[in-house]
Scaffold this active site. Structure first.
Site, PDB file in Angstrom:
ATOM      1  N   LYS A 279      -7.585 -43.781  17.456  1.00 35.61           N
ATOM      2  CA  LYS A 279      -9.046 -43.238  17.366  1.00 35.61           C
ATOM      3  C   LYS A 279      -9.952 -43.913  16.155  1.00 35.61           C
ATOM      4  CE  LYS A 279      -7.970 -38.598  18.359  1.00 35.61           C
ATOM      5  NZ  LYS A 279      -8.916 -38.098  19.619  1.00 35.61           N
ATOM      6  N   ARG A 353      -2.083 -33.249  26.826  1.00 45.08           N
ATOM      7  CA  ARG A 353      -1.531 -32.649  28.233  1.00 45.08           C
ATOM      8  C   ARG A 353       0.056 -32.994  28.483  1.00 45.08           C
ATOM      9  NH1 ARG A 353      -6.181 -36.160  30.795  1.00 45.08           N
ATOM     10  NH2 ARG A 353      -7.385 -35.507  28.965  1.00 45.08           N
TER      11      ARG A 353
HETATM   12  N1  BES Z   1      -7.125 -33.889  20.308  1.00 52.04           N
HETATM   13  C1  BES Z   1      -8.042 -34.510  21.189  1.00 52.04           C
HETATM   14  C2  BES Z   1      -9.375 -33.731  21.548  1.00 52.04           C
HETATM   15  C3  BES Z   1     -10.268 -33.470  20.400  1.00 52.04           C
HETATM   16  C4  BES Z   1     -11.296 -34.685  20.314  1.00 52.04           C
HETATM   17  C5  BES Z   1     -10.554 -32.224  20.211  1.00 52.04           C
HETATM   18  C6  BES Z   1     -12.176 -34.320  19.269  1.00 52.04           C
HETATM   19  C7  BES Z   1     -11.647 -32.077  19.101  1.00 52.04           C
HETATM   20  C8  BES Z   1     -12.530 -33.128  18.742  1.00 52.04           C
HETATM   21  C9  BES Z   1      -7.308 -34.845  22.428  1.00 52.04           C
HETATM   22  O1  BES Z   1      -5.964 -35.325  22.040  1.00 52.04           O
HETATM   23  C10 BES Z   1      -7.819 -36.418  22.803  1.00 52.04           C
HETATM   24  O2  BES Z   1      -7.823 -37.172  22.058  1.00 52.04           O
HETATM   25  N2  BES Z   1      -8.641 -36.256  23.855  1.00 52.04           N
HETATM   26  C11 BES Z   1      -9.161 -37.399  24.467  1.00 52.04           C
HETATM   27  C12 BES Z   1      -9.081 -37.602  26.040  1.00 52.04           C
HETATM   28  C13 BES Z   1      -9.266 -38.800  26.550  1.00 52.04           C
HETATM   29  C14 BES Z   1      -8.444 -39.888  25.847  1.00 52.04           C
HETATM   30  C15 BES Z   1      -9.011 -38.769  28.046  1.00 52.04           C
HETATM   31  C16 BES Z   1     -10.679 -37.345  24.232  1.00 52.04           C
HETATM   32  O3  BES Z   1     -11.145 -36.023  24.349  1.00 52.04           O
HETATM   33  O4  BES Z   1     -11.382 -37.977  23.804  1.00 52.04           O
HETATM   34 MN    MN Z   2      -5.603 -37.222  21.394  1.00 44.08          MN
END
Ligand code: BES
Ligand code: MN
Ligand code: ZN
Length: 497
Positions: A279, A353
């Site tokens: 990230k 997931r």
């Molecule tokens: N924990 C995150 C989701 C999230 C991101 C919650 C920002 C709250 C604020 C999750 O694990 C994630 O990183 N999801 C990705 C999925 C994508 C790679 C398909 C996302 O939402 O960017």
């Molecule tokens: Mn994630």
């Protein structure tokens, strides 16, 4: 804070401060009018002078009001009476508690609980007054070297019911409000703790503590146990971490032995770096909140334990960090899940997931009446619904309806989003059974579609709480949601038979 319930009229109440409401356009609530009669029009004269116009959340503290037993009277603005609903009720009470704390009052009697204008029954009004009061005085300062600022001065809060007939209903509300508030407080504490303290092992220890306290059954599966079960997806997320992953199972047995349990499955990523699909740096600290689904399962079980809920509930918590590293899973890697289905991990940041799918398969062994998973799953859900509603997906419309209704009832709302098969195409993989990401369009839906592939053997719903589990910015912190929704859902079910 200590709570009690009384039916003493506001003018006779001998507390440090009587709190009464004023509607917009200077209309006195019933309790304010009663005070005003005793005080021979004193309140009216103040209101008519324009010192308190009834704007929602405005407050005015009065001293030595004539013919009134308590030293002070706090007027609280309620806004327009015709628009007085859940939100306004919460805001008015929050404003009152904040002011009471600031003025250093140690005890008060709250007459806002008498406000039937909110169109909720007395039980609801009392429960929510308790929740809001405890929410306002909640502090998370265990990580500060010395406690910061003043602790809340308010020690005793009397919740007023109009007459004696309401006492029973109100005491039910008090019990419910306390259970939910205590559950939320645990959920917030776990969420707010940093990831170097709140590790998977720490969460497991908290579950053991709950089990001891409420006589629940607890089982913690270790890496080797998960290997034996073939949980290749969950384990693939843990590969980059120095912290051992855990799969926690906590069972509240309040119902008949033969009763099928409700299973609550909570995402417990104690820190989400994204893994090799790292990230960006800004706000990455907030990924310590990525275990709020897990924390809400523990909070809800605490509430169930406190209320001695007469039904069976099992909490299942897959928990690990998501870290990059020399052993970490890489984009394109293929893993085999406990269900036997294979997954191509195109993005290691779609890890929620991956831990949930194996936990969902594990849930099958409880022959659950319904399974609800709770997860801070997608940033896309924040874009879709903001910070107001949690995203709701379900394979069963009746279950979706139950959860929506519970959310309305608890003022912790969810919004139903589609789970149509048409979206499944986005998960196509050239190399494995399917991929763990479906591209940018409808990101929350494809995440739910992924989970649906592991939830065919029971009635299932999924709550995406990415936008509702915590607040960013100046008030950064966990919210304790959706403990109110989940507790109400369980209560409704327990009362159904
Ligand atoms: N924990 C995150 C989701 C999230 C991101 C919650 C920002 C709250 C604020 C999750 O694990 C994630 O990183 N999801 C990705 C999925 C994508 C790679 C398909 C996302 O939402 O960017
Ligand atoms: Mn994630
Ligand atoms: Zn995550």
């Amino acid at each position: 804070m200590e709570f009690s319930i009384k039916s003493t009229p506001p003018a006779q109440a001998k507390s440090g401060c009587a709190v009464v409401g004023i509607f917009e356009s200077r209309k006195l609530s019933a309790a304010a009018a009663a005070l005003d009669r005793a005080a021979k029009g004193y309140l009216k004269s103040i209101v008519e002078r324009g010192d308190m116009e009834g704007k929602l959340g405005a407050t005015l503290l009065l001293h030595s009001v004539p013919n009134v037993a308590c030293e002070r009277v706090l007027l609280v603005g309620l806004g327009a009476e015709a628009e007085f609903r859940d939100k306004q009720y919460h805001e008015a009470i929050a404003a009152a508690i904040r002011t009471l704390n600031a003025t250093g009052a140690t005890e008060a009697s709250l007459h806002l609980t008498e406000l039937a204008s909110v169109k909720r029954d007395l039980k609801w009004r009392v429960a929510h007054a308790v929740q809001v009061a405890l929410e306002v005085v909640y502090r998370f300062d265990t990580m500060k070297s010395k406690p910061e600022g003043a602790q809340s001065a308010l020690r005793r809060l009397t919740l007023s019911v109009g007459d004696k007939a309401g006492l029973r209903l109100a005491s039910g509300g008090l019990e419910l409000g306390l259970a939910v508030a205590h559950g939320m407080s645990l959920t917030k504490d776990l969420g707010n703790l940093p990831s170097n303290v709140c590790t998977p092992s720490y969460i497991a220890e908290q579950a053991r503590e709950l089990a001891r306290h409420y006589r629940m059954k607890v089982t913690v599966l270790e890496r080797e146990d998960m290997e034996k079960l073939g949980m290749g997806a969950l384990l693939s997320v843990a590969r980059g971490s120095a912290q051992p992953p855990k799969l926690i199972v906590l069972e509240h047995r309040g119902g008949a032995r033969s009763q099928k349990p409700v299973a609550l499955v909570g995402k417990g990523i104690t820190f989400d770096t994204g893994g090799i699909s790292l990230k960006p740096a800004p706000e990455m600290d907030e990924m310590k909140f990525d275990m709020c689904g897990a924390a809400s399962v523990l909070g809800t079980l605490k509430a169930a334990g406190e209320m001695r809920l007469a039904m069976n509930v099992v909490g299942i918590i897959p928990t690990t960090e998501n870290m990059p590293g020399g052993r970490a899973t890489k984009p394109g890697d293929i893993v085999s899940t406990m269900s036997g289905q294979t997954v191509e991990i195109l993005n290691t940041d779609a890890e929620g997931r991956l831990i949930l799918c194996d936990a969902l398969t594990y849930a099958e062994r409880f022959e659950p009446a319904a399974v609800i998973d709770i997860a801070t799953l997608t940033g896309a859900c924040v874009i879709a619904l903001g910070h107001v509603a949690s995203g709701l997906f379900a394979s069963d419309d009746a279950l979706a309806k139950e959860l929506l209704a519970a959310g309305e009832m608890a003022y912790d709302r969810a919004w139903h989003l589609p789970l149509w098969d048409d979206y499944q195409e986005q998960l196509k993989s050239n190399f494995a059974d399917f991929a763990n990401v479906g591209g940018r369009p409808a990101g929350s839906v494809t995440a739910a579609c992924f989970l649906a592939r592991f939830s065919k053997k029971f009635r299932w719903a999924h709550l995406d709480i990415a936008g509702t589990a915590w607040k960013s910015g100046k008030e950064k912190g966990a919210t304790g949601r959706p403990v109110p929704l989940l507790t109400q859902f369980l209560l409704n079910r327990a009362g159904r038979k």
